[in-house]
Write a protein that holds these residues in place. Structure first.
Motif, short mmCIF file in Angstrom:
data_model
loop_
_atom_site.label_atom_id
_atom_site.label_comp_id
_atom_site.label_asym_id
_atom_site.label_seq_id
_atom_site.Cartn_x
_atom_site.Cartn_y
_atom_site.Cartn_z
N GLY B 156 0.84 -1.33 0.05
CA GLY B 156 -0.01 0.10 -0.25
C GLY B 156 0.84 1.21 -0.05
N VAL B 157 2.03 0.99 0.97
CA VAL B 157 2.93 2.32 0.76
C VAL B 157 3.48 2.43 -0.66
N ALA B 158 4.05 1.36 -1.17
CA ALA B 158 4.46 1.38 -2.34
C ALA B 158 3.95 2.12 -3.73
N GLN B 159 2.57 1.70 -3.62
CA GLN B 159 1.54 2.11 -4.49
C GLN B 159 1.30 3.54 -4.63
N ALA B 160 1.42 4.05 -3.17
CA ALA B 160 1.16 5.46 -3.17
C ALA B 160 2.52 6.25 -3.47
N LEU B 161 3.76 5.61 -3.55
CA LEU B 161 4.93 6.03 -3.77
C LEU B 161 5.14 6.04 -5.25
N VAL B 162 4.38 5.42 -6.06
CA VAL B 162 5.19 4.89 -7.38
C VAL B 162 5.26 6.01 -8.18
N ASN B 163 4.32 7.25 -8.26
CA ASN B 163 4.39 8.13 -9.25
C ASN B 163 5.28 9.60 -8.59
N ASP B 164 6.13 9.18 -7.37
CA ASP B 164 6.91 10.38 -6.72
C ASP B 164 5.85 11.56 -6.69
N PRO B 165 4.77 11.19 -5.80
CA PRO B 165 4.01 12.18 -5.67
C PRO B 165 4.39 13.59 -4.95
N GLU B 166 3.69 14.45 -5.06
CA GLU B 166 4.12 15.64 -4.40
C GLU B 166 3.33 16.10 -3.20
N VAL B 167 2.17 15.28 -3.01
CA VAL B 167 1.40 15.15 -1.64
C VAL B 167 1.23 13.72 -1.61
N LEU B 168 1.47 13.04 -0.45
CA LEU B 168 1.48 11.85 -0.15
C LEU B 168 0.67 11.83 1.09
N LEU B 169 -0.44 11.09 1.08
CA LEU B 169 -1.63 10.85 2.13
C LEU B 169 -1.54 9.46 2.36
N LEU B 170 -1.27 9.29 3.88
CA LEU B 170 -1.32 7.83 4.27
C LEU B 170 -2.08 7.94 5.67
N ASP B 171 -3.17 7.08 5.35
CA ASP B 171 -4.25 6.97 6.42
C ASP B 171 -3.96 5.60 7.25
N GLU B 172 -3.43 5.65 8.23
CA GLU B 172 -3.16 4.83 9.26
C GLU B 172 -1.91 3.65 8.66
N PRO B 173 -0.91 4.34 8.28
CA PRO B 173 0.08 3.34 7.46
C PRO B 173 0.76 2.37 8.37
#
Lengths: 296, 265
Positions: B156-173
């Motif tokens: 879940g963390v990897a998929q959130a990071l894959v596009n090198d986001p400028e805003v990263l939102l992690l809900d209860e990571p």
């Protein structure tokens, strides 16, 4: 995008930086030469000339670059070799996400809709057809959209917040589903002596045609044109004459099949166009993509 | 990268909300929030049901705000014209992270990269990088259904990071991670937060202390506290309940906020 806006000096032949401009860029830190940086980002020959100049004129910077290069090379060599390249998920798999429950839901809904339409048409006969039948080109789309909702699709939250969410995704999934369901219905229809597939042909034709046309003019425009065409050729004649309009007649079906095959061929040939998304592409969107690609 | 930033209004903050309100029917989940977030790791702390997940979903463009104004990456959140461009630059781990069990780790991360409209040529490399970043390199070819809860969470963390986001939102990571993985994730967040706006929603106070540069405490849809972790730790006294300075600060600030709210009524 900036390259286009940036002032380009008149003495800049063919868009490349002159020797004099490059040497000023190397030696004069205060020079306002933003356009050269922008140009260097994109132009390998000018970067090569810059590199030569730096090595000639600025030994300090050249030494720093060499040191960084050596350190990086050592780090890369120390790391594990990258995983062997393998084929990633094909575009077909991406069009049809492999999740059993939504697939089942949209297939069953579509089959029910097509049999329902067939029953409705048989009951009413040729005269005064129920206007509901005119929804045939879009009814399966609604079934697909409903089947990938938050309760059914485990990845819905991620898909819904992705740039790809929207009409293109519904059309792609509908195409994938109909490619499976339509042959099934042809067999089922032949066995039961009904013709449910007939009510899906306009949808599969419209879906593939929208995608094909959308790869050229953008999906909203394509959907608008085809929707307008359906209104003029089918809905208005049906309301005025109170008879089944020509596009829904039995003898129009081979034509729909032909349209589908041609449109599907276009979609397959232009499949790369769908990778970047099918939104209308205003200049800004193209600039954003360029910027995104530059950053990587 | 030397291109100047794309000129967007109010680009000073990655996210800026003013009087942000979210209603579900008659229930007000987020009640007039004023918050801004720039680069760094920001903790969103609060009791269960405080409105953290609702806020995260609005920031992730999963559900709309019903009142006030919200700008994400300089664009108003209701601006449909720029929605796609904004979504390309977001990374989001939902509270309930769902996946396709049949996909391998690599296929799933690549599928999300495709959803984010990344250039086709970049996808395999980007997926490999983020999978290694969450220490799942040896599992990349395994199917999602074979993974443990902690591994799924790391995908879940990897998929959130894959596009090198400028805003990263992690809900209860950190849910489902063992202590060692937790420590690693916090280090990863600090690393990413150097350039990115990372917002971590959690109800675990120790996550905040270890990973975040600043904290917002949310209670009943309102901001109870906004400040640095040091300020949070300094707010508590010996009388407050909690096992660490940060926990005591949290309970003290929450109590003070509730007293103020009651007094205002």
């Amino acid at each position: 995008m900036v390259a286009r806006r940036a002032p380009r000096p008149a003495n800049q032949p063919g868009g490349h930086a002159t020797e004099e401009q490059l040497s000023r860029y190397v030696t004069d830190a205060s020079a306002q030469l933003m356009w050269i940086e922008v140009h260097l980002d994109r132009c390998a020959p000018c970067r090569a000339r810059l590199s030569t100049l730096v090595h000639e004129r600025d030994p300090g910077t050249a030494g720093l670059i060499n040191r960084v290069g050596e350190r990086l090379a050592a780090q890369v060599a120390a790391e594990a070799p990258p995983a062997a390249r393998r084929r990633s998920v094909g575009w077909a798999a991406r069009w049809a996400a492999p999740s059993a429950l939504p697939w089942l839901a949209m297939s069953v809904l579509t089959i029910v809709i097509s049999f329902g339409f067939d029953l409705l048409a048989r009951r009413s006969g040729a005269a005064n057809p129920p206007l509901l039948l005119l929804l045939a080109p879009v009814a399966p789309l609604l079934a697909v959209a409903a089947s990938w909702g938050p309760q059914v699709d485990p990845v819905h939250e991620l898909v819904a917040t992705s740039p790809r969410a929207g009409l293109a995704m519904v059309l792609q999934r509908t195409t994938a589903m109909l490619a499976v369901v339509l042959p099934l219905l042809l067999v089922l229809g032949a066995v039961t002596g009904t013709s449910p597939a007939r009510w899906l042909l306009p949808c599969v034709a419209f879906t593939t045609l929208t995608l094909a046309l959308g790869s050229a003019v953008g999906l909203p425009a394509a959907a608008g044109v085809l929707g307008g065409g359906w209104l003029v050729l089918a809905v208005i004649p049906a309301v005025v004459t109170e008879r089944m309009p020509p596009p829904m007649a039995h003898r129009a079906m081979p034509l729909w099949a032909l349209v589908t095959v041609l449109a599907a061929a276009v979609v397959v040939l232009r499949r790369q166009a769908y990778h970047t998304g099918l939104a209308p592409r205003p200049p800004e969107a193209i600039q954003n993509t360029a910027r995104y690609e530059n950053e990587r | 990268m030397s291109l100047p930033e794309q000129p967007a209004p109010d680009q000073a903050w990655h996210i800026s909300a003013s009087s942000l309100t979210v209603r579900y029917g008659r229930r007000i989940a987020v009640d007039g929030l004023d918050l801004t977030f720039g680069a760094g790791v920001h903790g969103l702390l609060g009791p269960n049901g405080a409105g953290k997940t609702t806020l995260m979903r609005v920031l992730a463009t999963a559900s709309p705000a019903t009142g006030g104004s919200l700008r994400i990456l300089g664009r108003p959140s209701g601006d449909r014209h720029h929605l796609r461009a904004v979504r390309r630059r977001l990374g989001y781990l939902p509270q309930r992270f769902g996946y396709y069990a049949r996909f391998t780790v690599r296929e799933f991360v690549e599928y999300v990269a495709w959803l984010k409209e990344m250039p086709a040529a970049d996808i395999p490399g980007a997926a490999q990088r983020v999978i290694e970043r969450v220490q799942l390199g040896d599992r990349a070819g395994h199917r999602m259904r074979t993974l443990s809860g902690g591994m799924v969470q790391r995908v879940g963390v990897a998929q959130a990071l894959v596009n090198d986001p400028e805003v990263l939102l992690l809900d209860e990571p950190t849910v489902g991670l063992d202590p060692e993985q937790r420590v690693h994730l916090r280090a990863l967040l600090r690393d990413v937060g150097a350039q990115t706006c990372v917002i971590v929603s959690t109800h675990l106070v120790e996550d905040i202390a270890a990973a975040c540069s600043d904290v917002a405490i949310i209670d009943e849809g309102r901001v109870a506290f906004r400040g640095s972790v040091d300020q949070l730790a300094a707010a508590g006294s010996r009388e407050d309940s909690g096992d660490s300075a940060v926990e005591r600060g949290y309970t003290a600030l929450l109590r003070q906020h509730r007293t103020r709210v009651v007094a205002a009524r």
